[in-house]
Design a protein around this motif. Structure first.
Motif, mmCIF file in Angstrom:
data_model
loop_
_atom_site.group_PDB
_atom_site.id
_atom_site.type_symbol
_atom_site.label_atom_id
_atom_site.label_comp_id
_atom_site.label_asym_id
_atom_site.label_seq_id
_atom_site.Cartn_x
_atom_site.Cartn_y
_atom_site.Cartn_z
ATOM 1 N N ARG A 10 48.785 32.138 40.665
ATOM 2 C CA ARG A 10 48.630 30.806 40.070
ATOM 3 C C ARG A 10 47.180 30.339 40.055
ATOM 4 O O ARG A 10 46.889 29.263 39.521
ATOM 5 C CB ARG A 10 49.478 29.796 40.842
ATOM 6 N N ARG A 11 46.293 31.083 40.663
ATOM 7 C CA ARG A 11 44.899 30.631 40.724
ATOM 8 C C ARG A 11 44.274 30.626 39.343
ATOM 9 O O ARG A 11 44.671 31.371 38.446
ATOM 10 C CB ARG A 11 44.092 31.506 41.673
ATOM 11 N N GLY A 12 43.257 29.793 39.186
ATOM 12 C CA GLY A 12 42.671 29.546 37.875
ATOM 13 C C GLY A 12 41.728 30.642 37.421
ATOM 14 O O GLY A 12 41.824 31.802 37.831
ATOM 15 N N ASP A 13 40.795 30.256 36.583
ATOM 16 C CA ASP A 13 39.861 31.157 35.936
ATOM 17 C C ASP A 13 39.083 31.960 36.979
ATOM 18 O O ASP A 13 38.374 31.391 37.813
ATOM 19 C CB ASP A 13 38.899 30.321 35.085
ATOM 20 N N PRO A 14 39.164 33.313 36.944
ATOM 21 C CA PRO A 14 38.415 34.109 37.914
ATOM 22 C C PRO A 14 36.908 33.962 37.775
ATOM 23 O O PRO A 14 36.156 34.267 38.706
ATOM 24 C CB PRO A 14 38.872 35.547 37.618
ATOM 25 N N ASP A 15 36.430 33.480 36.611
ATOM 26 C CA ASP A 15 34.995 33.263 36.431
ATOM 27 C C ASP A 15 34.450 32.233 37.415
ATOM 28 O O ASP A 15 33.253 32.224 37.710
ATOM 29 C CB ASP A 15 34.723 32.808 34.997
ATOM 30 N N ARG A 16 35.334 31.394 37.959
ATOM 31 C CA ARG A 16 34.898 30.394 38.939
ATOM 32 C C ARG A 16 34.270 31.053 40.166
ATOM 33 O O ARG A 16 33.444 30.445 40.849
ATOM 34 C CB ARG A 16 36.088 29.541 39.353
ATOM 35 N N TYR A 17 34.645 32.315 40.442
ATOM 36 C CA TYR A 17 34.147 33.013 41.634
ATOM 37 C C TYR A 17 33.088 34.057 41.294
ATOM 38 O O TYR A 17 32.723 34.866 42.143
ATOM 39 C CB TYR A 17 35.317 33.673 42.365
ATOM 40 N N SER A 18 32.578 34.031 40.068
ATOM 41 C CA SER A 18 31.554 34.993 39.662
ATOM 42 C C SER A 18 30.269 34.771 40.443
ATOM 43 O O SER A 18 29.791 33.632 40.592
ATOM 44 C CB SER A 18 31.271 34.858 38.167
ATOM 45 N N ALA A 19 29.670 35.867 40.917
ATOM 46 C CA ALA A 19 28.419 35.776 41.677
ATOM 47 C C ALA A 19 27.247 35.353 40.806
ATOM 48 O O ALA A 19 26.159 35.076 41.334
ATOM 49 C CB ALA A 19 28.119 37.119 42.333
ATOM 50 N N LEU A 20 27.419 35.274 39.495
ATOM 51 C CA LEU A 20 26.354 34.792 38.620
ATOM 52 C C LEU A 20 26.277 33.268 38.591
ATOM 53 O O LEU A 20 25.295 32.708 38.097
ATOM 54 C CB LEU A 20 26.569 35.322 37.203
#
Length: 273
Positions: free
Chosen positions: A58-68
């Motif tokens: 159910r977690r949201g957009d994985p881009d939220r955890y991007s190291a960039l």
């Protein structure tokens, strides 16, 4: 003559001695006892490992955890610096001879960091519940790093075989207190005397995310009652960090100087020698 309180003319077969007049019934209306022919037992509720997998789905957009992202790379760098200080403070000078297993290794990011710190791949091990993440970790990590997919409580790790066990944002995703305790007990059994749990997790609840629960200091001590805990508060509260870096990345460092705005704890939980 009918007994008092029973309508005239009604007759009931006498009950055998000790047999209840109204036997207790299950929620489906059937009396307790053998399951009627052709009907299977009721399906048990999902266990906690299935619930954890559902929460991650159910977690949201994985881009939220991007190291960039500036708030993410600053969080990672702060945690790395604090971890190095913890290792040095507890006398670690050479990581190459240490056995370490990570619970909830995800896609392998933390294990890659540990390799860069000098841990030997053949002495590293990761356990991951989710098959998709396990497959990514297997692709990016050296073959010498042992990986297991499944419930960490059921993975065979030899007692007193590990110098360190890493658990990063694992327990906050487990909402079943008894399962938390079982996992903590398994982790503790893996440690050598004089070893330690490396713990990173948040300490407060997230009111916007019912799928996680903070682990305060008292709960951490209850999970590892024999542990000698030294901890440091780290990580600017993620909602504040995301808002701040939109204005300027340097605001992360400025706001993170206020301890009250740090939501996570990085801890060394030592097992007495």
């Amino acid at each position: 003559m009918s007994p008092p309180g029973r309508p005239k003319g009604e007759y009931r077969r006498p009950q055998a001695e000790g047999t209840p007049v109204n036997p207790p019934r299950r929620p489906d209306g059937e009396p307790h006892g053998p399951v009627p022919p052709g009907r299977g037992p009721e399906k048990p509720p999902p266990d906690e490992t299935e619930a954890v997998a559902a929460r991650y789905a159910r977690r949201g957009d994985p881009d939220r955890y991007s190291a960039l992202r500036p708030e993410v790379w600053q969080t990672l760098q702060e945690r790395q610096r604090t971890l190095l200080r913890l290792l040095a403070a507890h006398g670690v000078r050479d990581c190459g001879g240490l056995n370490l297993v990570e619970v909830g290794c995800g896609a392998g990011g933390n294990l890659l960091e540990l390799l860069r710190l000098g841990f030997a791949p053949e002495r590293l091990r990761g356990i991951e519940l989710l098959p998709a993440r396990f497959e990514i970790a297997r692709r990016v990590l050296p073959a010498a790093v042992r990986l297991d997919c499944g419930d960490a409580c059921a993975v065979p790790v030899a007692p007193a075989s590990q110098d360190l066990v890493l658990a990063a944002t694992v327990f906050s995703s487990i909402l079943d207190g008894a399962f938390q305790q079982r996992l903590a007990a398994a982790i503790w059994s893996w440690l050598k005397p004089g070893g330690a749990v490396l713990w990173y997790d948040f300490t407060v609840d997230n009111p916007r995310n019912p799928d996680v629960r903070g682990v305060p200091a008292a709960r951490l001590q209850a999970l590892f009652p024999q542990g000698l805990i030294s901890a440091r508060r780290v990580t600017l509260a993620p909602p504040i960090a995301r808002a701040a870096v939109r204005l300027h990345p340097s605001l992360y460092t400025l706001l993170n100087a206020l301890p009250l705005l740090r939501t996570h704890r990085l801890a060394w939980i030592a097992k007495p020698a």
